[in-house]
Each structure stands twice: as structure tokens, then as C-alpha cells.
Design a protein around this motif. Structure first.
Motif, PDB file in Angstrom:
ATOM      1  N   ALA A 110       0.825  -1.219   0.000  1.00 37.36           N
ATOM      2  CA  ALA A 110       0.000   0.000   0.000  1.00 37.36           C
ATOM      3  C   ALA A 110       0.857   1.268   0.000  1.00 37.36           C
ATOM      4  N   TYR A 111       2.178   1.127   0.007  1.00 33.78           N
ATOM      5  CA  TYR A 111       3.044   2.322  -0.007  1.00 33.78           C
ATOM      6  C   TYR A 111       2.676   3.207  -1.197  1.00 33.78           C
ATOM      7  N   GLY A 112       2.592   4.474  -0.958  1.00 34.54           N
ATOM      8  CA  GLY A 112       2.298   5.424  -2.040  1.00 34.54           C
ATOM      9  C   GLY A 112       0.809   5.568  -2.307  1.00 34.54           C
ATOM     10  N   GLU A 113      -0.012   4.756  -1.654  1.00 31.93           N
ATOM     11  CA  GLU A 113      -1.463   4.781  -1.900  1.00 31.93           C
ATOM     12  C   GLU A 113      -2.201   5.294  -0.669  1.00 31.93           C
ATOM     13  N   ASP A 114      -3.475   5.634  -0.865  1.00 27.85           N
ATOM     14  CA  ASP A 114      -4.347   5.847   0.283  1.00 27.85           C
ATOM     15  C   ASP A 114      -4.612   4.477   0.920  1.00 27.85           C
ATOM     16  N   LEU A 115      -4.649   4.443   2.245  1.00 25.57           N
ATOM     17  CA  LEU A 115      -4.907   3.184   2.956  1.00 25.57           C
ATOM     18  C   LEU A 115      -6.234   3.326   3.698  1.00 25.57           C
ATOM     19  N   VAL A 116      -7.190   2.451   3.340  1.00 30.94           N
ATOM     20  CA  VAL A 116      -8.508   2.501   3.976  1.00 30.94           C
ATOM     21  C   VAL A 116      -8.688   1.238   4.808  1.00 30.94           C
ATOM     22  N   ILE A 117      -8.867   1.417   6.117  1.00 32.83           N
ATOM     23  CA  ILE A 117      -9.026   0.283   7.023  1.00 32.83           C
ATOM     24  C   ILE A 117     -10.477   0.262   7.480  1.00 32.83           C
ATOM     25  N   VAL A 118     -11.162  -0.834   7.182  1.00 31.14           N
ATOM     26  CA  VAL A 118     -12.584  -0.936   7.504  1.00 31.14           C
ATOM     27  C   VAL A 118     -12.760  -2.079   8.508  1.00 31.14           C
ATOM     28  N   ALA A 119     -13.242  -1.754   9.700  1.00 36.70           N
ATOM     29  CA  ALA A 119     -13.346  -2.781  10.742  1.00 36.70           C
ATOM     30  C   ALA A 119     -14.741  -2.796  11.339  1.00 36.70           C
ATOM     31  N   GLY A 120     -15.184  -3.997  11.704  1.00 37.43           N
ATOM     32  CA  GLY A 120     -16.471  -4.144  12.381  1.00 37.43           C
ATOM     33  C   GLY A 120     -16.274  -4.936  13.651  1.00 37.43           C
ATOM     34  N   GLY A 121     -16.776  -4.426  14.782  1.00 36.74           N
ATOM     35  CA  GLY A 121     -16.740  -5.158  16.054  1.00 36.74           C
ATOM     36  C   GLY A 121     -15.335  -5.528  16.479  1.00 36.74           C
ATOM     37  N   VAL A 122     -15.172  -6.800  16.865  1.00 32.78           N
ATOM     38  CA  VAL A 122     -13.862  -7.263  17.346  1.00 32.78           C
ATOM     39  C   VAL A 122     -12.879  -7.416  16.168  1.00 32.78           C
ATOM     40  N   GLY A 123     -13.373  -7.211  14.947  1.00 31.41           N
ATOM     41  CA  GLY A 123     -12.527  -7.224  13.737  1.00 31.41           C
ATOM     42  C   GLY A 123     -11.477  -6.125  13.748  1.00 31.41           C
ATOM     43  N   LEU A 124     -11.605  -5.156  14.667  1.00 35.47           N
ATOM     44  CA  LEU A 124     -10.568  -4.131  14.785  1.00 35.47           C
ATOM     45  C   LEU A 124      -9.275  -4.738  15.359  1.00 35.47           C
ATOM     46  N   THR A 205      -5.997   3.344  -4.055  1.00 36.25           N
ATOM     47  CA  THR A 205      -6.377   2.999  -2.678  1.00 36.25           C
ATOM     48  C   THR A 205      -6.192   1.500  -2.443  1.00 36.25           C
ATOM     49  N   THR A 206      -5.610   1.173  -1.300  1.00 35.90           N
ATOM     50  CA  THR A 206      -5.566  -0.215  -0.832  1.00 35.90           C
ATOM     51  C   THR A 206      -6.457  -0.282   0.403  1.00 35.90           C
ATOM     52  N   ALA A 207      -7.291  -1.325   0.468  1.00 38.49           N
ATOM     53  CA  ALA A 207      -8.226  -1.442   1.601  1.00 38.49           C
ATOM     54  C   ALA A 207      -7.993  -2.750   2.353  1.00 38.49           C
ATOM     55  N   PHE A 208      -8.076  -2.674   3.681  1.00 42.22           N
ATOM     56  CA  PHE A 208      -8.034  -3.856   4.547  1.00 42.22           C
ATOM     57  C   PHE A 208      -9.388  -3.914   5.266  1.00 42.22           C
ATOM     58  N   VAL A 209     -10.056  -5.066   5.189  1.00 45.07           N
ATOM     59  CA  VAL A 209     -11.406  -5.178   5.756  1.00 45.07           C
ATOM     60  C   VAL A 209     -11.467  -6.379   6.702  1.00 45.07           C
ATOM     61  N   CYS A 210     -11.973  -6.178   7.921  1.00 44.22           N
ATOM     62  CA  CYS A 210     -12.102  -7.307   8.859  1.00 44.22           C
ATOM     63  C   CYS A 210     -13.300  -7.096   9.776  1.00 44.22           C
ATOM     64  N   GLY A 211     -14.099  -8.134   9.899  1.00 46.80           N
ATOM     65  CA  GLY A 211     -15.275  -8.062  10.770  1.00 46.80           C
ATOM     66  C   GLY A 211     -16.158  -9.258  10.463  1.00 46.80           C
ATOM     67  N   PRO A 212     -17.399  -9.240  10.947  1.00 50.13           N
ATOM     68  CA  PRO A 212     -18.323 -10.332  10.629  1.00 50.13           C
ATOM     69  C   PRO A 212     -18.459 -10.463   9.102  1.00 50.13           C
ATOM     70  N   GLU A 213     -18.712 -11.690   8.643  1.00 53.65           N
ATOM     71  CA  GLU A 213     -18.695 -11.940   7.189  1.00 53.65           C
ATOM     72  C   GLU A 213     -19.694 -11.044   6.439  1.00 53.65           C
ATOM     73  N   MET A 214     -20.852 -10.861   7.026  1.00 56.76           N
ATOM     74  CA  MET A 214     -21.877 -10.019   6.391  1.00 56.76           C
ATOM     75  C   MET A 214     -21.358  -8.581   6.217  1.00 56.76           C
ATOM     76  N   MET A 215     -20.733  -8.063   7.263  1.00 51.35           N
ATOM     77  CA  MET A 215     -20.175  -6.696   7.206  1.00 51.35           C
ATOM     78  C   MET A 215     -19.090  -6.609   6.126  1.00 51.35           C
ATOM     79  N   MET A 216     -18.279  -7.672   6.012  1.00 52.54           N
ATOM     80  CA  MET A 216     -17.210  -7.643   4.993  1.00 52.54           C
ATOM     81  C   MET A 216     -17.799  -7.662   3.589  1.00 52.54           C
ATOM     82  N   ARG A 217     -18.862  -8.476   3.392  1.00 53.28           N
ATOM     83  CA  ARG A 217     -19.505  -8.521   2.072  1.00 53.28           C
ATOM     84  C   ARG A 217     -19.945  -7.130   1.637  1.00 53.28           C
ATOM     85  N   TYR A 218     -20.682  -6.440   2.553  1.00 52.10           N
ATOM     86  CA  TYR A 218     -21.223  -5.132   2.184  1.00 52.10           C
ATOM     87  C   TYR A 218     -20.107  -4.087   2.064  1.00 52.10           C
TER      88      TYR A 218
END
Ligand SMILES: Cc1cc2nc3c(=O)[nH]c(=O)nc-3n(C[C@H](O)[C@H](O)[C@H](O)COP(=O)(O)OP(=O)(O)OC[C@H]3O[C@@H](n4cnc5c(N)ncnc54)[C@H](O)[C@@H]3O)c2cc1C
Ligand code: FES
Length: 279
Positions: A110-124, A205-218
Motif C-alpha cells: 500500500a506504499y504510495g497509496e491511500d490506505l482505507v481500514i474498515v473494521a467491524g466489532g472485534v474485527g478491529l 487505494t488499498t483497503a483492509f477489511v475485517c469483521g463479521p462476514e456479512m459486514m465484509m460482504r457489504y
């Protein structure tokens, strides 16, 4: 790839609990040190198999700072027999540790890019090591956005750290809750609403997503809708695990073994499996 196990791969190493911190009513953080030897090197996103002697063994992501291997840190939500037993442990108690296992968040890609971290619940928790890593080398990224969703204000994990990160001038932190309670005056709604607001350069943009599966899908859908390429979106999957080392097949997900090919996957590599429930 060789399927032969290195010697002692299945034997847990003994760690002693240094401190247990209650984070939420059902969630706590355990800090441990090895009984013998020093330190525990790992990469952000990797997990350990934690063994409560006489009860059982479960996979738990490492939630500490990869730059500080002196303490091994995990953040755990009590859901069943092993995690509940862990929640009742005290400083000085022993836990067996196998690991670190699995793939890592591709922070350097993700170097040189925007980094978007998306977390839900204990997925943080599995994302916190990547946040530490990114903030320690903040100048290597464009914008850094942390988008976090919790059920209620009382369920916001790492509240003090979120506030600290939000206090910096070079990180955008947005928190939302499904249901406002008490004096909450912040965002209400699902975390995907925060993704939909954008604020990042979709082409870089590079994105990292972690949380309940439903939250990750959306969240993945919302990122794609904003124009983020599937090969720049990364997700962390959970499946039942027994061995953690690609031997037992419990964690198989289509052609992938989550314990070894994951838990962090590039969305482009699993896009065909991701919408299939119960796979
Ligand atoms: C790679 C990986 C990393 C993980 N990292 C973390 C982490 O950092 N922190 C953390 O708290 N958990 C994490 N988990 C989930 C954790 O492994 C499970 O919660 C744990 O195995 C449950 O074991 P148990 O014996 O306490 O509960 P069990 O007795 O196995 O289950 C009790 C009940 O909880 C339900 N349950 C089981 N697992 C989950 C789950 N993941 N979410 C919701 N309900 C569940 C079961 O369906 C059952 O109804 C991770 C899982 C994987 C695969
Ligand atoms: S947990 Fe045994 S193969 Fe993945």
C-alpha cells in the motif's frame, strides 16, 4: 508446497499471562510473555493457536504491535468454552501458543497509496497491528482512513486508541454505531455508509477489511462501488480450525486453506467464493 510438518510444529510453547485487560463486557485483551526465550516476532494479520490446558485450543489473531515482539497480545471475545475459560484466567496463568500462522496484511504493497481500514466489532483487533505498522511509517502512505463500526457506543473496542488516532492531523478516523445509546452524538448506521462517503482516491487505494462476514460482504461491495479495484481489497476470513498448519482440512474454503493461504486474502483471488454462504 511440502506437506511435511517441521519437527515440533504441533507442540505449543508455554507463555505466562502478564496482564488481562477488560475491554468490553464480553471482550478482553491478554498480554503474555514466553516462559523461555525472548520475544515473539510476527506479521500484522497473523494468528496463533492458543491452548487453554484441559479445555481446548482456538485460533486468535495477534492484536499487538509487530515492532514490539517482547509482549504477545491477543484480544478475545468470549463466545464459547475456550474463550470463556480464557476470560477467567489471571496474571501468572499459563497458555500454550503455536504460531504465528497464516498470511499478513500487505502493508508494504500500500506504499504510495491511500490506505482505507474498515473494521467491524472485534474485527478491529486483527487490524490493529497493521494500523500500528502504517502509523509508524505514516509518510509512506497517502491518506490513512480508519472506518469502524460497532453495535452500540458501549461496544466500541480500543476506544482510547481510536480517540488518540483521531487526535492526529494525518489520520481520518470515523466511527459509527448500529444503535445509539446514552449521550452518543456520532454517526449512526452501518460502517458501509462510511465507505460510501469516500474521502480517498479510488484509483490509488488499498483497503483492509475485517469483521463479521456479512459486514465484509457489504464493505467490499461499497469499496468496489466507489471504484477500488478488487486486487487492492484485502479481507480476513474465519473458519473452524483444528491444526492451523494445512493438515486437517477443517478450515478448507473452496480450494483454499484459511489457516495457511489466509486468513488474509486478496479479494480478487476469492471473489467467486465470497458470495457463497456456508462454504
Ligand atoms: C484466523 C482466525 C482468527 C481469529 N481471531 C480472533 C480474534 O482475534 N479474537 C476473537 O475473539 N476471535 C477470533 N477468532 C474466532 C475464535 O477462534 C472463535 O471465537 C473461537 O474459536 C471460539 O471458540 P470457543 O471454544 O470459545 O467457542 P465454541 O464453543 O467453539 O463456540 C461457541 C459458540 O460460539 C459460536 N462461535 C464460534 N466461533 C465464533 C465466531 N468467530 N464468532 C461468533 N460466534 C462464534 C459457535 O457457533 C457456538 O455457537 C478467530 C478465528 C480465526 C479462524
Ligand atoms: S486448520 Fe487444519 S488445515 Fe487448516
Amino acid at each position: 508446497m511440502s506437506l511435511a510438518l517441521p519437527p515440533n510444529q504441533m507442540i505449543p510453547k508455554l507463555f505466562r499471562i502478564d496482564k488481562i485487560k477488560r475491554e468490553l463486557s464480553d471482550t478482553f485483551t491478554i498480554e503474555m510473555r514466553p516462559e523461555a526465550g525472548a520475544g515473539f516476532a510476527f506479521q500484522a494479520g497473523q494468528f496463533n493457536m492458543l491452548y487453554v490446558f484441559g479445555v481446548g485450543e482456538v485460533p486468535i489473531s495477534i492484536s499487538g504491535d509487530p515492532a514490539d515482539p517482547s509482549l504477545l497480545i491477543h484480544t478475545i471475545r468470549s463466545v464459547g468454552s475456550v474463550t470463556q475459560a480464557m476470560g477467567e484466567m489471571q496474571a501468572g496463568d499459563a497458555i500454550g501458543v503455536r504460531g504465528p500462522y497464516g498470511s499478513a496484511w500487505p502493508v508494504e504493497s500500500a506504499y504510495g497509496e491511500d490506505l482505507v481500514i474498515v473494521a467491524g466489532g472485534v474485527g478491529l483487533a486483527p487490524l490493529r497491528p497493521a494500523i500500528y505498522q502504517a502509523l509508524a511509517q505514516r509518510e509512506k502512505f497517502g491518506k490513512v482512513l480508519i472506518l469502524y463500526g460497532a453495535r452500540t457506543p458501549e461496544d466500541i473496542l480500543f476506544k482510547k486508541e481510536l480517540e488518540k488516532w483521531r487526535g492526529r492531523f494525518d489520520v481520518d478516523v470515523h466511527v459509527t454505531v448500529d444503535r445509539a445509546t446514552g449521550h452518543w452524538g456520532g454517526n449512526v448506521g452501518v460502517v458501509t455508509n462510511l465507505v460510501a462517503k469516500g474521502g480517498f482516491d479510488r484509483r490509488h487505494t488499498t483497503a483492509f477489511v475485517c469483521g463479521p462476514e456479512m459486514m465484509m460482504r457489504y464493505s467490499v461491495q461499497a469499496l468496489e462501488k466507489r471504484g477500488v479495484a478488487p486486487n487492492k481489497i484485502n479481507i480476513s476470513m474465519e473458519r473452524n480450525m483444528k491444526c492451523g498448519v494445512r493438515q486437517c482440512g477443517h478450515c478448507q474454503w473452496g480450494p483454499h486453506f484459511v489457516c495457511n493461504d489466509g486468513p488474509v486474502f486478496r479479494y480478487a483471488d476469492v471473489a467467486s467464493l465470497f458470495p457463497v454462504w456456508e462454504l
